[in-house]
Design an enzyme around this catalytic site. Structure first.
Site, short mmCIF file in Angstrom:
data_model
loop_
_atom_site.label_atom_id
_atom_site.label_comp_id
_atom_site.label_asym_id
_atom_site.label_seq_id
_atom_site.Cartn_x
_atom_site.Cartn_y
_atom_site.Cartn_z
N LYS A 1 -2.37 -2.50 4.39
CA LYS A 1 -1.56 -2.02 3.28
C LYS A 1 -0.29 -2.85 3.19
O LYS A 1 0.45 -2.97 4.16
CB LYS A 1 -1.21 -0.54 3.48
CG LYS A 1 -0.27 -0.02 2.41
CD LYS A 1 -0.12 1.47 2.47
CE LYS A 1 0.86 1.95 1.42
NZ LYS A 1 0.98 3.42 1.42
N LYS B 1 -5.12 -2.47 0.31
CA LYS B 1 -4.28 -1.96 -0.76
C LYS B 1 -3.04 -2.82 -0.91
O LYS B 1 -2.42 -3.14 0.11
CB LYS B 1 -3.88 -0.52 -0.40
CG LYS B 1 -2.97 0.14 -1.38
CD LYS B 1 -2.62 1.51 -0.89
CE LYS B 1 -1.61 2.10 -1.82
NZ LYS B 1 -0.88 3.16 -1.24
C1 PBG Z 1 2.19 6.79 0.47
C2 PBG Z 1 1.34 6.14 -0.52
C3 PBG Z 1 1.70 5.20 -1.50
C4 PBG Z 1 0.54 4.96 -2.24
C5 PBG Z 1 -0.49 5.73 -1.68
N1 PBG Z 1 0.02 6.43 -0.61
C6 PBG Z 1 2.99 4.59 -1.87
C7 PBG Z 1 3.75 3.78 -0.92
O1 PBG Z 1 3.28 3.44 0.17
O2 PBG Z 1 4.89 3.50 -1.24
C8 PBG Z 1 0.46 4.07 -3.45
C9 PBG Z 1 -0.62 4.38 -4.42
C10 PBG Z 1 -0.47 3.76 -5.76
O3 PBG Z 1 0.46 2.98 -6.05
O4 PBG Z 1 -1.33 4.06 -6.61
N2 PBG Z 1 2.49 6.10 1.62
#
Ligand code: PBG
Length: 345
Positions: free
Chosen positions: A213, A268
């Protein structure tokens, strides 16, 4: 020249004879032929639908930066998830909008069994809907500073955060969640969550690790949706999420999460990171998912609304791209409309 077959046999050229004998367009001439030679397909079984839930009574609260996406009330969410199940979507991912009054520096509401995520999961279960339900393990929707972990000064604490993530995972499993998806990027959280789930009798609960991520600008609209945009402000997640320049590092992250017990892994964001999806799938051969995140949704939706792109085409094309890159499935806010489209043929 390379040869096939027996080493002493005749040399068979592996080089494709060229034009005009070979005409690549021959296979593309008719619709039936194009269907026949299609290497990748997108089906409803590939879709995971991320949904937002809030504690209020308003059935649907629009999210301005994600036109067409709403925060559902618990009741409305149960209906929406029922519709998704009827369309054959295998799983939803439930995200909470937490009222500012319930946020604090520790994200305490994340471990309250009566928080809106747990209530939503219990309501989906009570309705008897046959669908997978996934919940994030991360504190950012619940913290007053918008970070995914606990803080000391400017530092995001790792091991202390993992303890809270374990408790959050346990109450979500208790509520009836099928898959825990740690999205926080703390070190060691997969192993800690796995062993705690097992010890508590939740051995069947799966873990989909947000393994690779990245600290991405494409999460902006999601932070509006869960209400963490204003709390995080200009805060950066760069000390825990990966830097976009790195690819080998993603393989190490995935290897660690698998070693700690992840059942499935995720990359992601999606479209700017398809090379990572391909490397992960080729290197590990495990169930690999990609998240078409909120910013990707917003871009495609906005261009469609302005008439700059043909939404119907580019949405399907973007999702097929994930499959071609090796993903076994995609988290996408388009899941329901795509499922409808696929059904209509
Ligand atoms: C929480 C989380 C996030 C997303 C999914 N879980 C945001 C982040 O890490 O700031 C992003 C999902 C999206 O942008 O569709 N940690």
């Amino acid at each position: 020249m390379p040869f096939n077959g027996h080493p002493t046999g005749p040399k068979i050229p592996t080089v494709t004879p060229g034009f005009p004998t070979t005409r690549m367009r021959r296979n593309r001439r008719t619709d039936w032929s194009r269907r026949l030679v299609a290497e990748t397909r997108l089906g409803v079984d590939d879709l995971i639908w991320p949904v937002f839930v809030h504690a209020g009574d308003e059935p649907q609260v629009p999210i301005p930066s994600m036109p067409g996406v709403v925060r559902h009330s618990v009741d409305a969410l149960v209906d929406a998830v029922g519709d998704a199940a009827a369309l054959g979507i295998p799983m939803v991912a439930v995200f909470p909008y937490v009222e500012p009054a319930l946020k604090d520096a520790e994200g305490s509401n994340a471990v309250d069994p009566d928080n809106v995520v747990c209530r939503a999961v219990r309501a989906i279960r009570a309705a008897g809907t046959e669908i997978g339900v996934m919940c994030d393990a991360a504190l950012d929707p619940f913290t007053s500073h918008g970070h995914d972990g606990l803080m000391r000064g400017e530092e995001i604490l790792n091991d202390e955060t993992v303890e809270v993530l374990v408790r959050q995972s346990l109450i979500q499993a208790e509520a009836g969640c099928d898959v825990i998806s740690p999205s926080d990027m703390m070190d060691g959280r997969i192993g800690a969550i796995r062993s705690s789930l097992d010890a508590a009798g939740h051995g069947h609960v799966q873990i989909m690790a947000y393994a690779a991520k990245y600290a991405s600008g494409f999460y902006g609209p999601f932070r509006d949706a869960v209400g963490s945009a204003s709390t995080l402000g200009k805060g950066s997640k760069a000390t825990y999420q990966m830097q976009p320049s790195n690819s080998d590092e993603a393989l190490r992250e995935v290897a660690l999460d698998l070693a700690e017990g992840a059942d499935m892994v995720m990359v992601k964001p999606g479209m700017p990171y398809l090379d990572i999806v391909r490397r992960v799938k080729d290197s590990f051969g495990v169930p690999t998912f990609a998240y078409q995140v909120s910013g990707e949704y917003a871009m495609l939706r906005a261009a469609d609304e302005r008439g700059w792109l043909d939404g119907d085409r580019v949405i399907l094309e973007s999702l097929l791209g994930f499959k071609r890159a090796g993903a076994d499935g995609v988290l996408t806010y388009f899941a329901v409309e795509v499922a409808r489209k696929l059904k209509a043929g």
